[in-house]
Design a protein around this motif. Structure first.
Motif, PDB file in Angstrom:
ATOM      1  N   SER A  56      77.025   0.104   0.669  1.00 24.34           N
ATOM      2  CA  SER A  56      78.147  -0.428   1.438  1.00 24.34           C
ATOM      3  C   SER A  56      77.752  -0.932   2.821  1.00 24.34           C
ATOM      4  N   SER A  57      76.521  -0.667   3.252  1.00 25.76           N
ATOM      5  CA  SER A  57      76.127  -1.004   4.621  1.00 25.76           C
ATOM      6  C   SER A  57      75.686  -2.452   4.793  1.00 25.76           C
ATOM      7  N   VAL A  58      75.432  -3.159   3.691  1.00 29.04           N
ATOM      8  CA  VAL A  58      75.016  -4.553   3.779  1.00 29.04           C
ATOM      9  C   VAL A  58      75.937  -5.430   2.931  1.00 29.04           C
ATOM     10  N   LYS A  59      76.054  -6.678   3.326  1.00 32.00           N
ATOM     11  CA  LYS A  59      76.834  -7.657   2.579  1.00 32.00           C
ATOM     12  C   LYS A  59      75.873  -8.603   1.861  1.00 32.00           C
ATOM     13  N   ILE A  60      76.006  -8.700   0.551  1.00 27.23           N
ATOM     14  CA  ILE A  60      75.153  -9.607  -0.214  1.00 27.23           C
ATOM     15  C   ILE A  60      75.780 -11.003  -0.149  1.00 27.23           C
ATOM     16  N   SER A  61      75.132 -11.900   0.581  1.00 24.57           N
ATOM     17  CA  SER A  61      75.664 -13.247   0.780  1.00 24.57           C
ATOM     18  C   SER A  61      75.317 -14.187  -0.367  1.00 24.57           C
ATOM     19  N   LEU A  62      74.166 -13.960  -0.990  1.00 26.21           N
ATOM     20  CA  LEU A  62      73.667 -14.880  -2.014  1.00 26.21           C
ATOM     21  C   LEU A  62      72.629 -14.156  -2.854  1.00 26.21           C
ATOM     22  N   ILE A  63      72.610 -14.444  -4.149  1.00 21.03           N
ATOM     23  CA  ILE A  63      71.573 -13.924  -5.045  1.00 21.03           C
ATOM     24  C   ILE A  63      70.860 -15.116  -5.664  1.00 21.03           C
ATOM     25  N   VAL A  64      69.545 -15.176  -5.459  1.00 21.76           N
ATOM     26  CA  VAL A  64      68.733 -16.282  -5.960  1.00 21.76           C
ATOM     27  C   VAL A  64      67.828 -15.775  -7.076  1.00 21.76           C
ATOM     28  N   GLY A  65      67.901 -16.405  -8.235  1.00 21.58           N
ATOM     29  CA  GLY A  65      66.980 -16.108  -9.325  1.00 21.58           C
ATOM     30  C   GLY A  65      65.775 -17.022  -9.220  1.00 21.58           C
ATOM     31  N   THR A 272      65.548   0.243   0.651  1.00 20.43           N
ATOM     32  CA  THR A 272      65.199   1.226   1.667  1.00 20.43           C
ATOM     33  C   THR A 272      65.188   0.615   3.063  1.00 20.43           C
ATOM     34  N   LEU A 273      64.568  -0.544   3.188  1.00 28.00           N
ATOM     35  CA  LEU A 273      64.336  -1.138   4.506  1.00 28.00           C
ATOM     36  C   LEU A 273      65.527  -1.908   5.045  1.00 28.00           C
ATOM     37  N   THR A 274      66.517  -2.187   4.203  1.00 25.06           N
ATOM     38  CA  THR A 274      67.677  -2.933   4.668  1.00 25.06           C
ATOM     39  C   THR A 274      68.940  -2.091   4.760  1.00 25.06           C
ATOM     40  N   ALA A 275      69.063  -1.059   3.914  1.00 30.11           N
ATOM     41  CA  ALA A 275      70.325  -0.320   3.826  1.00 30.11           C
ATOM     42  C   ALA A 275      70.217   1.161   4.142  1.00 30.11           C
ATOM     43  N   LEU A 276      69.106   1.803   3.813  1.00 33.10           N
ATOM     44  CA  LEU A 276      69.006   3.260   3.929  1.00 33.10           C
ATOM     45  C   LEU A 276      68.453   3.650   5.292  1.00 33.10           C
ATOM     46  N   VAL A 277      69.293   3.474   6.307  1.00 28.78           N
ATOM     47  CA  VAL A 277      68.883   3.719   7.687  1.00 28.78           C
ATOM     48  C   VAL A 277      69.941   4.577   8.377  1.00 28.78           C
ATOM     49  N   PRO A 278      69.551   5.334   9.403  1.00 30.86           N
ATOM     50  CA  PRO A 278      70.514   6.192  10.100  1.00 30.86           C
ATOM     51  C   PRO A 278      71.419   5.375  11.019  1.00 30.86           C
ATOM     52  N   MET A 280      72.770   5.931  14.104  1.00 29.98           N
ATOM     53  CA  MET A 280      72.500   5.871  15.541  1.00 29.98           C
ATOM     54  C   MET A 280      71.223   5.114  15.863  1.00 29.98           C
ATOM     55  N   GLN A 281      70.347   5.018  14.890  1.00 29.36           N
ATOM     56  CA  GLN A 281      69.110   4.263  15.055  1.00 29.36           C
ATOM     57  C   GLN A 281      68.892   3.467  13.771  1.00 29.36           C
ATOM     58  N   PRO A 282      69.606   2.356  13.614  1.00 27.79           N
ATOM     59  CA  PRO A 282      69.594   1.632  12.330  1.00 27.79           C
ATOM     60  C   PRO A 282      68.273   0.917  12.057  1.00 27.79           C
ATOM     61  N   ASP A 283      67.273   1.741  11.763  1.00 24.71           N
ATOM     62  CA  ASP A 283      65.936   1.260  11.445  1.00 24.71           C
ATOM     63  C   ASP A 283      65.387   2.215  10.388  1.00 24.71           C
ATOM     64  N   PRO A 284      64.565   1.737   9.451  1.00 23.76           N
ATOM     65  CA  PRO A 284      64.058   2.628   8.391  1.00 23.76           C
ATOM     66  C   PRO A 284      63.054   3.647   8.925  1.00 23.76           C
ATOM     67  N   THR A 285      63.572   4.669   9.596  1.00 25.51           N
ATOM     68  CA  THR A 285      62.727   5.603  10.337  1.00 25.51           C
ATOM     69  C   THR A 285      61.891   6.523   9.459  1.00 25.51           C
ATOM     70  N   SER A 286      62.230   6.673   8.187  1.00 30.35           N
ATOM     71  CA  SER A 286      61.457   7.578   7.329  1.00 30.35           C
ATOM     72  C   SER A 286      60.301   6.864   6.630  1.00 30.35           C
ATOM     73  N   SER A 287      60.152   5.586   6.868  1.00 34.55           N
ATOM     74  CA  SER A 287      59.027   4.823   6.327  1.00 34.55           C
ATOM     75  C   SER A 287      58.063   4.491   7.472  1.00 34.55           C
ATOM     76  N   ARG A 288      56.867   4.077   7.134  1.00 32.52           N
ATOM     77  CA  ARG A 288      55.830   3.874   8.146  1.00 32.52           C
ATOM     78  C   ARG A 288      55.271   2.455   8.059  1.00 32.52           C
ATOM     79  N   TYR A 289      54.994   1.885   9.233  1.00 28.06           N
ATOM     80  CA  TYR A 289      54.429   0.532   9.276  1.00 28.06           C
ATOM     81  C   TYR A 289      53.431   0.390  10.419  1.00 28.06           C
ATOM     82  N   LYS A 290      52.634  -0.645  10.336  1.00 29.92           N
ATOM     83  CA  LYS A 290      51.760  -1.070  11.423  1.00 29.92           C
ATOM     84  C   LYS A 290      52.308  -2.378  11.976  1.00 29.92           C
ATOM     85  N   LEU A 291      52.339  -2.489  13.293  1.00 28.14           N
ATOM     86  CA  LEU A 291      52.777  -3.721  13.940  1.00 28.14           C
ATOM     87  C   LEU A 291      51.534  -4.510  14.340  1.00 28.14           C
ATOM     88  N   LEU A 292      51.453  -5.758  13.895  1.00 30.15           N
ATOM     89  CA  LEU A 292      50.288  -6.576  14.198  1.00 30.15           C
ATOM     90  C   LEU A 292      50.685  -8.043  14.301  1.00 30.15           C
TER      91      LEU A 292
END
Length: 337
Positions: A56-65, A272-278, A280-292
């Motif tokens: 429910s946290s995201v709106k699907i605007s378009l689905i492309v096959g 996970t990266l678009t919808a499953l976020v907290p 107060m801090q709407p970012d996928p905090t339980s996953s890990r990334y490198k910024l480069l």
């Protein structure tokens, strides 16, 4: 704290937590999302589609096959893909709710000869909307043909869209090189020119989930067996996975699929990266990334460092536990409704 005050505070908190979900209906959505996937290929995209549609946290605007590589495809993969989307949404009683469109049936042969597709025009329209407040995310689980065509036809969408892409080879030193190190990763190979346009030329922000990260998304065959017996949706999704060995057997030169006790639902990080976020801090905090800095993407799928490249996230770990617990819970809630 006095016992009486503590009890009063606890009751107030309990009351707040007991507020039904519909009371939060006026909260803004996190984002609009465009889903782009080869839904007629590996069925992991169908799991992602069903999961995304129940968030429910995201709106699907378009689905492309989108299309598959010629070796694996039918020549009408994009049309086949939207037919699969229709089957899933019909089972979920969501038919007619979303805008669904077939993408290009072929990769971009060269940057200079590219022409807009019907899907790329729809992407541009969505990105250029002035009546939407939510940010726009392009959630892609396969090739990148139609997004690249959209940017080539209207570069202004670059600052108005973020790409979350399941694809690309492992970056050196970031994780396991994969089963076939040195070979181009599958989703990159669907349309190398499109991926190079978006990495090397565009100004689109990229969150990449390369092969070492998405291959961690293992869903056991025991869980799949249970899912298949719980609902019509579960039975359909299991049937698509069960059809994989037969599908591969029809492709010349592809070895038989080994019998194992797990399956890679590699497109699920898009949820996970678009919808499953907290909240107060709407970012996928339980996953890990490198910024480069976004590297140059070479013809063979490898990377060349580029110090001045725009910042990008390269995910090294995605929270599979959260992802699949949430997916199964939403599927159960759907079947109980």
């Amino acid at each position: 704290m006095e016992r009486r005050k503590f009890v009063g505070l606890a009751m107030t908190l309990a009351s707040a937590l007991a507020v039904p979900a519909h009371a939060f209906g006026k909260q803004p959505a996190l984002a609009r999302v465009i889903l782009d996937n080869d839904f007629a290929g590996d069925p992991d995209g169908l799991f992602q589609l069903a999961h995304h549609a129940l968030c429910s946290s995201v709106k699907i605007s378009l689905i492309v096959g989108s299309h598959l590589p010629a070796k694996f495809g039918s020549g009408h993969d994009a049309q086949d893909a939207i037919a699969r989307v229709g089957e899933v949404l019909e089972i979920m009683k969501l038919a007619g709710k979303y805008s669904i469109i077939a993408g290009s049936e072929t990769p971009i042969q060269s940057r200079t000869s590219s022409k807009p597709s019907t899907a790329s025009a729809a992407i541009v329209r969505e990105a250029m909307r002035e009546d939407a407040n939510e940010p726009l995310i392009y959630a892609a689980g396969a090739g990148l043909t139609d997004l690249a065509l959209a940017w080539l036809s209207e570069p202004r969408i670059g600052r108005r869209i973020k790409l979350v892409w399941i694809g690309g080879n492992t970056h050196s030193g970031f994780g396991n090189p994969g089963a076939k190190p040195g070979e181009p990763e599958f989703n990159f190979s669907i349309d190398p020119v499109a991926a190079q346009v978006l990495f090397n030329e565009s100004d689109i922000e990229i969150w990449q989930v390369p092969s070492d990260a998405y291959s961690q998304m293992l869903f056991s065959t025991a869980e799949l067996e249970e899912l298949g017996g719980q609902s019509r949706l579960g039975a359909y999704l299991k049937s698509r996975v069960d059809a994989i060995p037969e599908m591969f057997a029809k492709i010349p030169g592809v070895p038989p699929v080994a019998m194992t006790d797990a399956y890679v639902l590699g497109d699920s990080p898009l949820v996970t990266l678009t919808a499953l976020v907290p909240p107060m801090q709407p970012d996928p905090t339980s996953s890990r990334y490198k910024l480069l800095p976004t590297p140059r993407l070479l013809d063979n799928g490898s990377y060349a460092e580029r110090a001045g490249g725009r910042p990008m996230r390269v995910y090294t770990y995605v929270d599979a536990g959260l992802t699949f617990r949430d997916m199964l819970a939403r599927f159960r809630l759907l079947s109980a409704a």
